[in-house]
Design a protein around this motif. Structure first.
Motif, mmCIF file in Angstrom:
data_model
loop_
_atom_site.group_PDB
_atom_site.id
_atom_site.type_symbol
_atom_site.label_atom_id
_atom_site.label_comp_id
_atom_site.label_asym_id
_atom_site.label_seq_id
_atom_site.Cartn_x
_atom_site.Cartn_y
_atom_site.Cartn_z
ATOM 1 N N LEU A 26 0.837 -1.196 0.000
ATOM 2 C CA LEU A 26 0.000 0.000 0.000
ATOM 3 C C LEU A 26 0.877 1.254 0.000
ATOM 4 C CD1 LEU A 26 -2.952 1.079 0.348
ATOM 5 C CD2 LEU A 26 -2.515 1.051 2.819
ATOM 6 N N TYR A 27 0.537 2.225 -0.882
ATOM 7 C CA TYR A 27 1.317 3.462 -0.928
ATOM 8 C C TYR A 27 0.408 4.656 -1.224
ATOM 9 C CZ TYR A 27 1.091 3.340 -6.074
ATOM 10 O OH TYR A 27 0.660 3.328 -7.382
ATOM 11 N N VAL A 28 0.895 5.848 -0.917
ATOM 12 C CA VAL A 28 0.205 7.095 -1.254
ATOM 13 C C VAL A 28 1.089 7.874 -2.215
ATOM 14 C CG1 VAL A 28 -1.167 7.268 0.850
ATOM 15 C CG2 VAL A 28 1.131 8.243 0.784
ATOM 16 N N GLU A 29 0.437 8.653 -3.090
ATOM 17 C CA GLU A 29 1.185 9.405 -4.104
ATOM 18 C C GLU A 29 0.515 10.743 -4.338
ATOM 19 O OE1 GLU A 29 3.386 8.315 -8.291
ATOM 20 O OE2 GLU A 29 1.451 7.354 -7.863
ATOM 21 N N PHE A 30 1.312 11.776 -4.508
ATOM 22 C CA PHE A 30 0.816 13.121 -4.761
ATOM 23 C C PHE A 30 1.518 13.668 -5.998
ATOM 24 C CE2 PHE A 30 0.564 12.315 -0.224
ATOM 25 C CZ PHE A 30 -0.768 12.600 0.043
ATOM 26 N N MET A 31 0.735 14.307 -6.891
ATOM 27 C CA MET A 31 1.283 14.803 -8.145
ATOM 28 C C MET A 31 0.738 16.187 -8.488
ATOM 29 S SD MET A 31 1.536 11.538 -10.724
ATOM 30 C CE MET A 31 0.137 10.639 -10.093
ATOM 31 N N TYR A 32 1.551 16.911 -9.230
ATOM 32 C CA TYR A 32 1.174 18.232 -9.744
ATOM 33 C C TYR A 32 1.271 18.193 -11.267
ATOM 34 C CZ TYR A 32 1.438 23.216 -10.849
ATOM 35 O OH TYR A 32 1.216 24.453 -11.388
ATOM 36 N N HIS A 33 0.223 18.703 -11.955
ATOM 37 C CA HIS A 33 0.187 18.742 -13.419
ATOM 38 C C HIS A 33 0.132 20.194 -13.889
ATOM 39 C CE1 HIS A 33 -1.163 14.422 -13.807
ATOM 40 N NE2 HIS A 33 -1.551 14.680 -12.568
ATOM 41 N N SER A 34 0.731 20.462 -15.021
ATOM 42 C CA SER A 34 0.634 21.781 -15.640
ATOM 43 C C SER A 34 0.829 21.637 -17.138
ATOM 44 C CB SER A 34 1.691 22.731 -15.071
ATOM 45 O OG SER A 34 1.554 24.024 -15.629
ATOM 46 N N GLY A 35 0.069 22.435 -17.922
ATOM 47 C CA GLY A 35 0.208 22.301 -19.367
ATOM 48 C C GLY A 35 -0.692 23.230 -20.136
ATOM 49 N N ILE A 36 -1.005 22.839 -21.368
ATOM 50 C CA ILE A 36 -1.778 23.662 -22.286
ATOM 51 C C ILE A 36 -2.995 22.874 -22.779
ATOM 52 C CG2 ILE A 36 0.223 24.986 -23.050
ATOM 53 C CD1 ILE A 36 0.309 23.221 -25.561
ATOM 54 N N PHE A 37 -3.901 23.570 -23.455
ATOM 55 C CA PHE A 37 -5.128 22.962 -23.968
ATOM 56 C C PHE A 37 -5.031 22.690 -25.457
ATOM 57 C CE2 PHE A 37 -6.637 25.068 -20.161
ATOM 58 C CZ PHE A 37 -7.436 24.095 -19.596
ATOM 59 N N TRP A 38 -5.727 21.627 -25.858
ATOM 60 C CA TRP A 38 -5.957 21.338 -27.269
ATOM 61 C C TRP A 38 -7.475 21.317 -27.431
ATOM 62 C CZ3 TRP A 38 -6.573 15.859 -29.353
ATOM 63 C CH2 TRP A 38 -6.884 15.898 -30.715
ATOM 64 N N SER A 39 -8.047 22.414 -27.930
ATOM 65 C CA SER A 39 -9.502 22.535 -27.985
ATOM 66 C C SER A 39 -9.921 23.203 -29.287
ATOM 67 C CB SER A 39 -10.007 23.357 -26.795
ATOM 68 O OG SER A 39 -11.400 23.585 -26.889
ATOM 69 N N ARG A 40 -11.108 22.830 -29.772
ATOM 70 C CA ARG A 40 -11.654 23.417 -31.000
ATOM 71 C C ARG A 40 -12.562 24.606 -30.711
ATOM 72 N NH1 ARG A 40 -15.126 19.477 -33.058
ATOM 73 N NH2 ARG A 40 -15.065 18.462 -31.028
ATOM 74 N N SER A 41 -12.599 25.062 -29.456
ATOM 75 C CA SER A 41 -13.495 26.148 -29.077
ATOM 76 C C SER A 41 -12.912 27.505 -29.452
ATOM 77 C CB SER A 41 -13.742 26.105 -27.561
ATOM 78 O OG SER A 41 -14.483 27.237 -27.150
ATOM 79 N N GLU A 42 -13.645 28.245 -30.279
ATOM 80 C CA GLU A 42 -13.250 29.614 -30.587
ATOM 81 C C GLU A 42 -13.683 30.565 -29.479
ATOM 82 O OE1 GLU A 42 -11.361 30.740 -33.026
ATOM 83 O OE2 GLU A 42 -11.073 28.697 -33.784
ATOM 84 N N ASN A 43 -14.800 30.238 -28.814
ATOM 85 C CA ASN A 43 -15.312 31.103 -27.754
ATOM 86 C C ASN A 43 -14.352 31.204 -26.569
ATOM 87 O OD1 ASN A 43 -17.623 31.272 -29.312
ATOM 88 N ND2 ASN A 43 -18.746 29.748 -28.129
ATOM 89 N N LEU A 44 -13.658 30.099 -26.268
ATOM 90 C CA LEU A 44 -12.818 30.043 -25.074
ATOM 91 C C LEU A 44 -11.329 30.049 -25.415
ATOM 92 C CD1 LEU A 44 -14.862 27.316 -23.164
ATOM 93 C CD2 LEU A 44 -14.954 29.778 -22.853
ATOM 94 N N LYS A 45 -11.008 30.415 -26.652
ATOM 95 C CA LYS A 45 -9.611 30.378 -27.082
ATOM 96 C C LYS A 45 -8.726 31.263 -26.216
ATOM 97 C CE LYS A 45 -6.778 30.793 -31.256
ATOM 98 N NZ LYS A 45 -6.785 31.120 -32.711
ATOM 99 N N GLU A 46 -9.204 32.458 -25.889
ATOM 100 C CA GLU A 46 -8.413 33.378 -25.066
ATOM 101 C C GLU A 46 -8.257 32.839 -23.648
ATOM 102 O OE1 GLU A 46 -8.583 37.985 -23.379
ATOM 103 O OE2 GLU A 46 -9.928 37.339 -24.994
ATOM 104 N N ASN A 47 -9.337 32.268 -23.096
ATOM 105 C CA ASN A 47 -9.254 31.708 -21.750
ATOM 106 C C ASN A 47 -8.245 30.572 -21.673
ATOM 107 O OD1 ASN A 47 -12.023 32.866 -22.259
ATOM 108 N ND2 ASN A 47 -12.172 32.575 -20.045
ATOM 109 N N SER A 85 -8.741 20.070 -10.847
ATOM 110 C CA SER A 85 -8.158 20.791 -11.980
ATOM 111 C C SER A 85 -8.530 22.259 -11.941
ATOM 112 C CB SER A 85 -8.646 20.192 -13.310
ATOM 113 O OG SER A 85 -8.282 18.837 -13.417
ATOM 114 N N ASP A 86 -7.537 23.111 -12.057
ATOM 115 C CA ASP A 86 -7.739 24.554 -12.203
ATOM 116 C C ASP A 86 -7.532 24.859 -13.682
ATOM 117 O OD1 ASP A 86 -7.971 27.237 -11.937
ATOM 118 O OD2 ASP A 86 -6.186 27.538 -10.705
ATOM 119 N N LEU A 87 -8.633 24.901 -14.434
ATOM 120 C CA LEU A 87 -8.533 24.924 -15.895
ATOM 121 C C LEU A 87 -8.027 26.245 -16.463
ATOM 122 C CD1 LEU A 87 -11.731 22.911 -16.871
ATOM 123 C CD2 LEU A 87 -9.373 22.118 -16.757
#
Length: 355
Positions: A26-47, A85-87
């Motif tokens: 048995l083990y515990v694990e903690f991780m941090y992720h960071s990156g970019i989006f791949w999305s077809r949304s024009e409305n949220l492109k700036e966000n 996730s903090d999108l």
């Protein structure tokens, strides 16, 4: 099904003993992720230009060989986890929210050398987000239309053993949130990124894993029949109220099992989607026939078996359709759980056009 299997398997508390190899570590694990989006949304492109970050906590088990399938998969890790996730990480987000997910995961070693081990890591579960599409309050959100969504992740992670209990890891991969068009509009949220984390073994690590004499394997063949039912929504152009439609698929596969855990498939698909009545040029929806809302396809596939579970992936094309709204090729991914030697239950998603 994958999460249910993990919960059932992981409920007993593992007790490490010096003179006996425990069932799993048995083990515990903690991780941090960071990156970019791949999305077809024009409305949220700036966000989405702001990138994302996510925090993950896992409760996992390192298998030790008490089951033959542990050895077959090179003594994998598996368990359950939580992800937040903090999108949109650098500004206040009032459009897509911050999904909170529960998932099961499985990671089997690919290669190892000295203190380093490379793991492909797959996670499947559900996520919840409070901010979804609303024609009046949130009309710009065209990526997620339901509070509950499928959460899927695939990463490659390199682990470094710092001691018998501590490991650190770095990796990268894809995270996907989607409801499979159960509610629309939804283009899904795809994020690519890097991750870093650390794990700690909670009980005394075993000195040696168990080894089994595995039965002799023979290449085998079988026929597989799979039936699926579901519903989808379609949002007519210029309308704010979506319409729900019934759909189903029937698939026949020839499967060649060439390794104890691997099989290749070749199959035919009969598919029906009621929403196609709005995609046939020159024909009003009410005049579309049942046959015109059907389409036929064929596919090649790969299946990977993990104990009672089989992960399936298909890539196919259509050779008869009355509407070209679905494009010319499709993907299918899912998980199948063995109930008896002949019967399986499954959960799968088929793409609309491409992957």
């Amino acid at each position: 099904f994958f999460i249910l299997f993990m919960l059932i398997y992981c409920l007993p508390v593992v007790r490490a003993q010096e003179e006996k190899i425990s069932d799993s570590q048995l083990y515990v694990e903690f991780m941090y992720h960071s990156g970019i989006f791949w999305s077809r949304s024009e409305n949220l492109k700036e966000n989405f230009e702001q990138g994302y970050r996510a925090f993950e906590a896992r409760l996992g088990f390192q298998s030790t060989g008490t089951k033959a399938w542990h050895q077959l998969h090179k003594y994998p890790k598996f368990g359950v986890g939580l992800q937040y996730s903090d999108l949109v990480k650098t500004r206040i987000d009032s459009l897509v929210g911050n999904p909170f997910g529960l998932f099961g995961f499985f990671a089997a070693p690919l290669v190892s050398w000295k203190k380093f081990t490379l793991y492909p890591d797959i996670s499947i579960g559900l996520s919840y987000t409070s901010l979804i599409y609303d024609p009046i309050k949130n009309p710009l959100n065209d990526v997620v239309a339901s509070h509950i969504n499928l959460l899927f992740g695939f990463n490659m992670r390199l682990y470094l053993a710092l001691s018998s209990r501590f490991q650190m890891n770095v990796g990268g991969g894809l995270t996907h949130h989607s409801n499979g068009r159960i509610q629309v509009p939804q283009k899904g949220i795809n994020s690519w990124g890097l991750s870093a984390g650390m794990s700690y073994m909670l009980n005394k690590p075993v000195e040696e894993y168990q080894h089994h004499k595995l039965p002799e394997f023979k290449v085998s063949e079988e026929m597989q029949l799979m039936a699926s039912v579901g519903t989808v929504e379609e949002l007519p152009r210029g309308e704010t109220e979506a319409i729900r439609y019934f759909n189903y698929s029937i698939t026949a596969d020839y499967a060649l099992k060439f390794k104890p855990k691997m099989a290749l498939t070749l199959g035919l698909d009969v598919l029906y989607d009621g929403s196609l009545e709005r995609a046939i040029k020159g024909i009003p929806p009410e005049e579309a026939s049942y046959y015109q809302k059907m389409y036929l396809g064929s596919h090649l596939g790969y299946q990977h078996t993990i104990n009672r579970f089989t992960l399936l992936f298909n890539l196919g094309t259509y050779f008869r359709q009355s509407s070209y709204d679905r494009g010319f090729w499709f993907g299918r991914a899912g998980s199948r759980m063995r109930i008896t030697e002949q019967f399986y239950a499954h959960l799968a998603i088929k793409t609309k056009n491409g992957i």
